[in-house]
Design a protein around this motif. Structure first.
Motif, PDB file in Angstrom:
ATOM      1  N   GLN A  97     -12.745   7.215  10.541  1.00 29.62           N
ATOM      2  CA  GLN A  97     -12.987   6.026   9.725  1.00 29.62           C
ATOM      3  C   GLN A  97     -11.935   4.980  10.062  1.00 29.62           C
ATOM      4  N   SER A  98     -12.359   3.744  10.266  1.00 26.65           N
ATOM      5  CA  SER A  98     -11.457   2.642  10.572  1.00 26.65           C
ATOM      6  C   SER A  98     -11.235   1.808   9.318  1.00 26.65           C
ATOM      7  N   LEU A  99      -9.958   1.636   8.934  1.00 24.10           N
ATOM      8  CA  LEU A  99      -9.617   0.899   7.718  1.00 24.10           C
ATOM      9  C   LEU A  99      -8.688  -0.264   8.051  1.00 24.10           C
ATOM     10  N   ALA A 100      -8.781  -1.319   7.256  1.00 27.07           N
ATOM     11  CA  ALA A 100      -7.891  -2.472   7.432  1.00 27.07           C
ATOM     12  C   ALA A 100      -6.608  -2.328   6.635  1.00 27.07           C
ATOM     13  N   THR A 101      -6.604  -1.447   5.636  1.00 24.06           N
ATOM     14  CA  THR A 101      -5.409  -1.180   4.837  1.00 24.06           C
ATOM     15  C   THR A 101      -5.255   0.321   4.669  1.00 24.06           C
ATOM     16  N   GLU A 106      -5.100  10.154   0.008  1.00 20.93           N
ATOM     17  CA  GLU A 106      -4.566  11.345   0.678  1.00 20.93           C
ATOM     18  C   GLU A 106      -3.531  10.993   1.743  1.00 20.93           C
ATOM     19  N   ALA A 107      -3.383   9.708   2.076  1.00 19.16           N
ATOM     20  CA  ALA A 107      -2.542   9.330   3.214  1.00 19.16           C
ATOM     21  C   ALA A 107      -1.069   9.647   2.990  1.00 19.16           C
ATOM     22  N   TYR A 108      -0.527   9.237   1.846  1.00 16.25           N
ATOM     23  CA  TYR A 108       0.904   9.501   1.643  1.00 16.25           C
ATOM     24  C   TYR A 108       1.221  10.995   1.562  1.00 16.25           C
ATOM     25  N   PRO A 109       0.469  11.809   0.809  1.00 12.77           N
ATOM     26  CA  PRO A 109       0.766  13.248   0.816  1.00 12.77           C
ATOM     27  C   PRO A 109       0.751  13.854   2.223  1.00 12.77           C
ATOM     28  N   LEU A 110      -0.175  13.390   3.071  1.00 13.84           N
ATOM     29  CA  LEU A 110      -0.208  13.879   4.450  1.00 13.84           C
ATOM     30  C   LEU A 110       1.051  13.448   5.198  1.00 13.84           C
ATOM     31  N   TYR A 111       1.443  12.190   5.041  1.00 16.12           N
ATOM     32  CA  TYR A 111       2.668  11.674   5.669  1.00 16.12           C
ATOM     33  C   TYR A 111       3.891  12.457   5.200  1.00 16.12           C
ATOM     34  N   GLU A 112       3.956  12.726   3.905  1.00 19.06           N
ATOM     35  CA  GLU A 112       5.098  13.461   3.353  1.00 19.06           C
ATOM     36  C   GLU A 112       5.195  14.858   3.954  1.00 19.06           C
ATOM     37  N   PHE A 142      -4.250  -7.767  12.943  1.00 21.45           N
ATOM     38  CA  PHE A 142      -4.927  -7.008  13.993  1.00 21.45           C
ATOM     39  C   PHE A 142      -4.558  -5.523  13.946  1.00 21.45           C
ATOM     40  N   THR A 143      -4.113  -5.051  12.797  1.00 20.05           N
ATOM     41  CA  THR A 143      -3.793  -3.636  12.596  1.00 20.05           C
ATOM     42  C   THR A 143      -5.011  -2.891  12.073  1.00 20.05           C
ATOM     43  N   ARG A 144      -5.233  -1.693  12.619  1.00 20.77           N
ATOM     44  CA  ARG A 144      -6.261  -0.814  12.097  1.00 20.77           C
ATOM     45  C   ARG A 144      -5.650   0.556  11.827  1.00 20.77           C
ATOM     46  N   TYR A 145      -6.165   1.197  10.776  1.00 20.13           N
ATOM     47  CA  TYR A 145      -5.772   2.554  10.431  1.00 20.13           C
ATOM     48  C   TYR A 145      -6.964   3.461  10.708  1.00 20.13           C
ATOM     49  N   TYR A 146      -6.834   4.328  11.692  1.00 20.43           N
ATOM     50  CA  TYR A 146      -7.902   5.252  12.046  1.00 20.43           C
ATOM     51  C   TYR A 146      -7.618   6.591  11.379  1.00 20.43           C
ATOM     52  N   CYS A 147      -8.519   6.973  10.476  1.00 20.73           N
ATOM     53  CA  CYS A 147      -8.354   8.194   9.693  1.00 20.73           C
ATOM     54  C   CYS A 147      -9.315   9.263  10.214  1.00 20.73           C
ATOM     55  N   PHE A 148      -8.769  10.418  10.548  1.00 16.77           N
ATOM     56  CA  PHE A 148      -9.538  11.514  11.131  1.00 16.77           C
ATOM     57  C   PHE A 148      -9.666  12.625  10.092  1.00 16.77           C
ATOM     58  N   ALA A 158      -3.876   7.397  12.523  1.00 16.72           N
ATOM     59  CA  ALA A 158      -3.268   6.638  13.615  1.00 16.72           C
ATOM     60  C   ALA A 158      -3.170   5.182  13.200  1.00 16.72           C
ATOM     61  N   VAL A 159      -1.958   4.640  13.252  1.00 16.69           N
ATOM     62  CA  VAL A 159      -1.729   3.221  12.972  1.00 16.69           C
ATOM     63  C   VAL A 159      -1.716   2.502  14.318  1.00 16.69           C
TER      64      VAL A 159
END
Length: 237
Positions: A97-101, A106-112, A142-148, A158-159
């Motif tokens: 999934q491609s996100l603009a923000t 679930e993103a921060y818990p995964l990062y942590e 022009f940043t995209r966040y690709y969530c797998f 992936a940022v």
């Protein structure tokens, strides 16, 4: 926004402890934070070896050390190795999934989990929500966040900044418990494939640092180009 290099202001930090090589001192050159950076200027800066971290464009500027070498992959000539092909196959089930923000809950818990498992010896440990937002959450135009994801489970993020001539792979974090997938390798390979589809020539990987174990993975993608005295030099083997 201005895209000219002629009136660009840059600043140098005081010497500080190097993040890559133990016992070394580093100095960083960074672009004036008040400078508007559009996609054209960003692309020019990337060709000169600059990187983005949060809201800052920077590059190492150490007087006595040139170990940090900008690296990029010329995607049209890239051929995955047998091992890399296996990595692609193992992750063929992932949904992207491609996100603009970066607002997925679930993103921060995964990062942590990722930082705590893989980077306890780094300056990003211990992780915090504030650090996460400052480092990765401040998207540019022009940043995209690709969530797998596999099923309902977020596996990797992936940022990526989209440049005129390719992608700048800003950062990837992933499930540290799922070693079998080799998610770090996969995400780079996925970006290479996407750049090929979009007919973009490069994936910029940031800095390769010889003798730094955590940076060894970058030299595994062949051919690769390294910036040497202002010229990009292709390394085949």
């Amino acid at each position: 926004m201005s895209s000219s290099l002629h009136h660009l202001k840059v600043f140098t930090t005081y010497p500080h402890e190097c993040s890559y090589l133990w016992g070394k001192e580093a100095t960083t050159l960074f672009v004036d934070p008040q400078q508007d950076v559009d996609q054209n200027l960003y692309t020019s800066l990337s060709r000169m070896g600059f990187r983005r971290s949060g809201q800052h464009m920077y590059k190492p500027n150490c007087a006595s050390c040139q170990a940090c070498v900008p690296a990029r992959i010329p995607v049209a000539d890239f051929m995955p190795s047998r091992n890399q092909r296996r990595v692609l196959k193992r992750n063929a089930d992932l949904r992207v999934q491609s996100l603009a923000t970066l607002e997925a809950p679930e993103a921060y818990p995964l990062y942590e989990r990722y930082i705590s498992a893989r980077h306890r010896d780094g300056d990003m440990y211990p992780p915090s929500v504030e650090q996460f937002r400052s480092f990765l959450g401040q998207a540019w135009d022009f940043t995209r966040y690709y969530c797998f994801s596999a099923g309902d489970a977020l596996k990797a993020v992936a940022v990526v900044d989209h440049l005129n001539d390719g992608f700048s792979a800003i950062y990837t974090f992933f499930d540290p418990a799922d070693d079998a997938r080799s998610l770090g390798k996969f995400v780079i390979l996925w970006q290479i494939e996407l750049a090929k589809q979009l007919k973009l020539p490069y994936v910029y990987l940031g800095y390769w640092v010889q003798n730094c174990r955590k940076m060894d993975y970058k030299i595994q993608y062949k051919p690769i180009e390294l910036l040497n005295q202002g010229e990009w030099v292709r390394i085949e083997t």
